[in-house]
Write a protein that holds these residues in place. Sequence first.
Motif, PDB file in Angstrom:
ATOM      1  N   UNK A 159       0.690  -1.280  -0.153  1.00  0.00           N
ATOM      2  CA  UNK A 159      -0.022  -0.035   0.006  1.00  0.00           C
ATOM      3  C   UNK A 159       0.842   1.232   0.024  1.00  0.00           C
ATOM      4  N   UNK A 160       2.285   1.041   0.379  1.00  0.00           N
ATOM      5  CA  UNK A 160       2.919   2.409   0.274  1.00  0.00           C
ATOM      6  C   UNK A 160       3.343   2.721  -0.900  1.00  0.00           C
ATOM      7  N   UNK A 161       3.321   1.879  -1.666  1.00  0.00           N
ATOM      8  CA  UNK A 161       3.930   2.103  -3.025  1.00  0.00           C
ATOM      9  C   UNK A 161       3.069   1.780  -4.286  1.00  0.00           C
ATOM     10  N   UNK A 162       1.704   2.165  -4.343  1.00  0.00           N
ATOM     11  CA  UNK A 162       0.900   2.013  -4.896  1.00  0.00           C
ATOM     12  C   UNK A 162       1.056   2.998  -6.219  1.00  0.00           C
ATOM     13  N   UNK A 163       1.123   2.357  -7.551  1.00  0.00           N
ATOM     14  CA  UNK A 163       1.161   3.243  -8.589  1.00  0.00           C
ATOM     15  C   UNK A 163       2.884   3.750  -8.586  1.00  0.00           C
ATOM     16  N   UNK A 164       3.780   3.202  -8.126  1.00  0.00           N
ATOM     17  CA  UNK A 164       5.202   3.847  -7.952  1.00  0.00           C
ATOM     18  C   UNK A 164       6.006   2.803  -8.704  1.00  0.00           C
ATOM     19  N   UNK A 165       6.520   3.335  -9.950  1.00  0.00           N
ATOM     20  CA  UNK A 165       7.349   2.281 -10.644  1.00  0.00           C
ATOM     21  C   UNK A 165       8.895   2.645 -10.287  1.00  0.00           C
ATOM     22  N   UNK A 166       9.152   4.149 -10.172  1.00  0.00           N
ATOM     23  CA  UNK A 166      10.560   4.195  -9.922  1.00  0.00           C
ATOM     24  C   UNK A 166      10.595   5.636  -9.009  1.00  0.00           C
ATOM     25  N   UNK A 167      11.698   5.979  -8.376  1.00  0.00           N
ATOM     26  CA  UNK A 167      11.972   6.921  -7.299  1.00  0.00           C
ATOM     27  C   UNK A 167      13.347   7.243  -7.569  1.00  0.00           C
ATOM     28  N   UNK A 168      13.460   8.798  -7.695  1.00  0.00           N
ATOM     29  CA  UNK A 168      14.896   9.369  -7.589  1.00  0.00           C
ATOM     30  C   UNK A 168      14.909  10.084  -6.280  1.00  0.00           C
TER      31      UNK A 168
END
Lengths: 973, 267
Positions: free
Chosen positions: B143-152
């Motif tokens: 649930x913390x990362x819904x819709x997240x594919x990458x992060x800088x």
Amino acid sequence: MAFRIEILAQNEDISFKDGRSIEIEHILRGQGISADVRIVDVYTSENDAVKASFFTDSVANPVTQNINARLDDFDWALEIGFLPGVTDNVGHTASELLALGGATNDNECYTSRLYLIKGDMKRADVENLAASLSNTLIQRNVIKSYDEFKAQGGMGAVIPKVQLDNQNAGADEVDLDIPDAMLEKLGKEGIANADGTRRGPLGLSLLYLKAIQAYFKKEGRKPTDIEIETLAQTWSEHCKHTIFASPIDEVKDGLYKHYIKRATMEIREERGDDDICVSVFSDNAGGIIFDDNYLITDKVETHNSPSALDPFGGAITGIVGVNRDCLGFGQGAKPVINRYGYCLADPRKAFRYFRDAKATMPILQPDTIMKGVVAGVEAGGNQSGIPTPQGFTVFDDRYVGKPLVFVGTIGLIPREINGKPGHVKKANPGDKIVMLGGRVGRDGIHGATFSSVALDEGSPATAVQIGDPITQKKFSDAIVKEVRDMGLYSAITDNGAGGLSSSVGEMAEQSGGFCLDLDLVPLKYPGMSPWEIWISESQERMTLAVPPENTDKLIAFFAKRGCEATVIGEYTDSGRAQINWHGETIMDMDMDFLHDGLPETPLVTSFTRGGEQEPEFPEPADYSALLCNMLERLNICSKEFIGTQYDHNVQGSAVLGPFQGKGRVMGDASITRPVFDSLKGVVLSQGLFPRYSDIDTGSMARSGLDMAVRSAVAAGADFFQLALLDNICWCSSDEPERLGQLKRAVEGIYNLARDYGTPFISGKDSMFNDFKGYDENGEPVKISAPPTLLTSSIGVIPDVMESISLAPKAVGDVVYVLGATHDECGGSEYYDLLGYTGNNVPDVDAEKARLLYKCYTKAARKRVIASAIPVGYGGLGAALAKMAIAGQMGMDINLADVAGDLRLDKLLFSETTGRIIVTVSPPRVKAFEKLFNRVYCKRIGHIAYTEKLNINNVLKVDIAALDEHYKKPLKDY
Amino acid sequence: MSARVLVIAGYGLNCEEETLHAFKYCGLQGDIRHINDVIEAPQLLNEYNILAIPGGFSYGDDTGSGNAFAQKIKLALWQPLTEFVARDTLTIGICNGCQILSNLGLVPAFDRQYGQRVIAVTHNINARYQCRWVDLKVDSASPWLVGVESMHIPVAHGEGRFIMDAGVHSLLRDNGQIAARYCKGNGNPANGEFPYNPNGAMDDIAAITDQTGKVLAIMPHPERGMFTWQRDDFDVLKDTAQREGTDLPENADGIRVFQNAAAYFQE
């Protein structure tokens, strides 16, 4: 009985290998030795609870480590542990864990580290490794071969507990009714013990001792040892800055009042309602206005002598100590940024100098010092959760015996706390004296003197200190995040040099006296003499003045935060400084005498300008190779290994960090946004050019000040909201010629600060940075650090959107140089590369520079500048190369019109002050040129669609090559 | 009523203020509380839906990062904490918090066996503290990362290297509990290469979750990369926006983590 727990890092699976082992194998490979190293973390205690699983579970990781495994399959065992009394931070945590788990006694836990080495090494190789991993001043090391290890049943358990034999020590009387020669000996070697040995230098001159003699004649009694030690501390150069306070030539009010303080007073007066200063020179740090709600404070300290002997301990104690200056500002400022600065000898060189004539005590090598001080600030700053984005490292081999280590902390404090100005505090008569933080041991007694005898093997405690950032972090959080706003205390200050004698003494000046009971001071171990408790510099302590009705609440609250606070006395208005011990008064002196009784020592100076003829030499044939050589100069190349080890974005406040652009070039300034709700940023920078002192210390000082101002302005700081700090590190300050150089430097910065309208808000000096030792033949050697004046700047940018980095942004942007270039290579990196000193040292054209910075501030507000770099070490050549590397973009540059017929090499590498190179996007060129039409502003080229830096079609170097040369020299550290 | 966040502080944890700010910015209410206050009144945990153990240097990393603080929790707060995790709550440990969660065994907690320590987060392979920006490839149902594919976002740690035995690693992978891996700027795997993988972590692992995905242990710092002005390329981004006459977005990648936490409790 001693119990020993050994935690062995697993190594069966190569992917599990401990990073610390890999590091040591790497060091050995550098010496041509191939070896396999395993690490055993060792915990030793007289407390049998260390055997319990609650303890072993909390000190070992079952995934990567084995507890009390059979140690086998090695050729050598090397164990490094602490000497008695040396701060053992991991040991403290382990002791806390024992208590947490319910251990039934309070015996301490001690740590050491055992290295198991498998490889073809001789004992001498292991001894070399031990020397590089440990410091005999603070650590013991034991080496055993495999056979010895097995025959002796392992390494053996060592409990480095401090044991003092002077259990019933009291205060001794000191006879001052003695001939002058004996008085002088007393000042130089210290008070005599019963057995005839001396306690270490008091640093009191005959003149001072005569004043003390007269005072006690008036009091009608002999002084006690604690009274003499207190006067020695309070009157020391370190505390009273006597050289800066003394009459010097025609300057009767002394250098500090006449130049530094007066500059600030005059500027404040001139600016009237626009004055940015709030608290200057009176507190632990200086404070200026940040915005309507907050002040920002700044203080830069030096920690040179300790860092020469124990670089890690010296640096960590320095950074954690200057954090306390911030906590001790006003009612307590929150540390929001750290700074660092190092002046070191070339770490790639070895020097054969010794502390003793028999050549048995070598100085630490520059690479050891560099690694140690870098690691010290890393540990102190990172563990304290304070970002460290700002700093510098300057190299000159004359720093070999006395490295300079600068540490600074910026604080944030509300302008108003509980309806009172945040920067105001006062200890009132009747307030209790409360000591907060770590306990008192023999640490740092006569800290400045480091007698080798006192540090021999078997010595019960040590003069070298190691900071304990976590103990401090606990009370730091408690103060600035909770207690301060409860309004429980009237005043707070830090315990630094001189310990309680200095903090209590200073706070008691406000109330008019104090009475303190040394029996109440919590100690690390029993058996200390009262004078030792009083002047001990044990770290991580603050002193507070607390109204009696608040003490219980305050102490209870600190206890809930894991901090120890203790009432040890009371502030009075008796006019006396009084101390009790075992029910007897052992100190009772006039406050006035204590603080103002020291006689003036008039100083006389002389000044001779240095330098030599300007050299004549042919024009270099290969400019491309020359630029690459210049980029490899230690004062120009990247020090990325330092910046990446320092947490520069904790607190989430980093805007412009140490590395700029894709090419990660280290900038001269940084920007931090300390308040999430405010768009404003704090801009920090600094400047120093020690080598210019070889020609003229005035130029050295002024050029540094200009660089500090210019770098901050170039990054976008408001020229009108900028303040300065001076750190003066001199040498041989008892010689008229050195004092003449000092006077010239201070006079120089007075004038320039006035011209710029930038006030000094704080400063510090360190006057004897000389190494006196021997070469390998036993011949005496004296190496003096070049007179070094560091100016640090702190400013405000009204909106971080207006910040300007040094990396060019887009192809086609126009490149300008602001500020004229002159034939000023004297003392430059270029001349030094060629082996010359020269004569034409840069100075500052204050009027032109001031106008330029005013225009620039306007341009920054209008956002017409895309990138900017201040021109410093290595001149235009180095600055242009850094821009190209940072942006990873080509540049086409033509300098033909920049400085008449000045030869290209001098044009490229002259270090004329007052210059900034900028890039501007084409649509903003018109607005830009209009803003700078009254100052020197020359268009010199554009950002190109190439991968080269091209200057005058004579110098053409690939960006990749520039990048490599810039990063190569220190990349393996 | 919106969900409430508890951010733990004390003993050298040091990112509590910016972490709470991140949650509050996303519309959540919350408090910073000293661990000793929570230990003294464990029922406090019942007032919260989200628990954050922020970054820092608890106990100075002495005896191994996160070890001593985890032990303190184990001895004094373990029961209430497992009850908290068993409720419909979210837990995040960032950096030092990630090390603490791993030492507590709140991750990976296969089959919801909370408390087993099977993963080490240990000394960087180059034995150097590293503060630098990294790229993450995110692949998680948490649930913390819904819709997240990458992060800088940045890392800042001396002990961030995930190590585990092969069995644990395959379980973690097969269960989809490897939440984020270090990658190159173009999204290709870092394959252990420095500086893309800044610490030598096995399989480039930067973050893991428990089996429910509700407990996230992440070494990089989303709260230091939640706004555009915090980014390492802020100077370029704002310059580009100025040239193109566009608005500079206020938010950066890291804020997604906190927005997701807020969204989870709005459903």
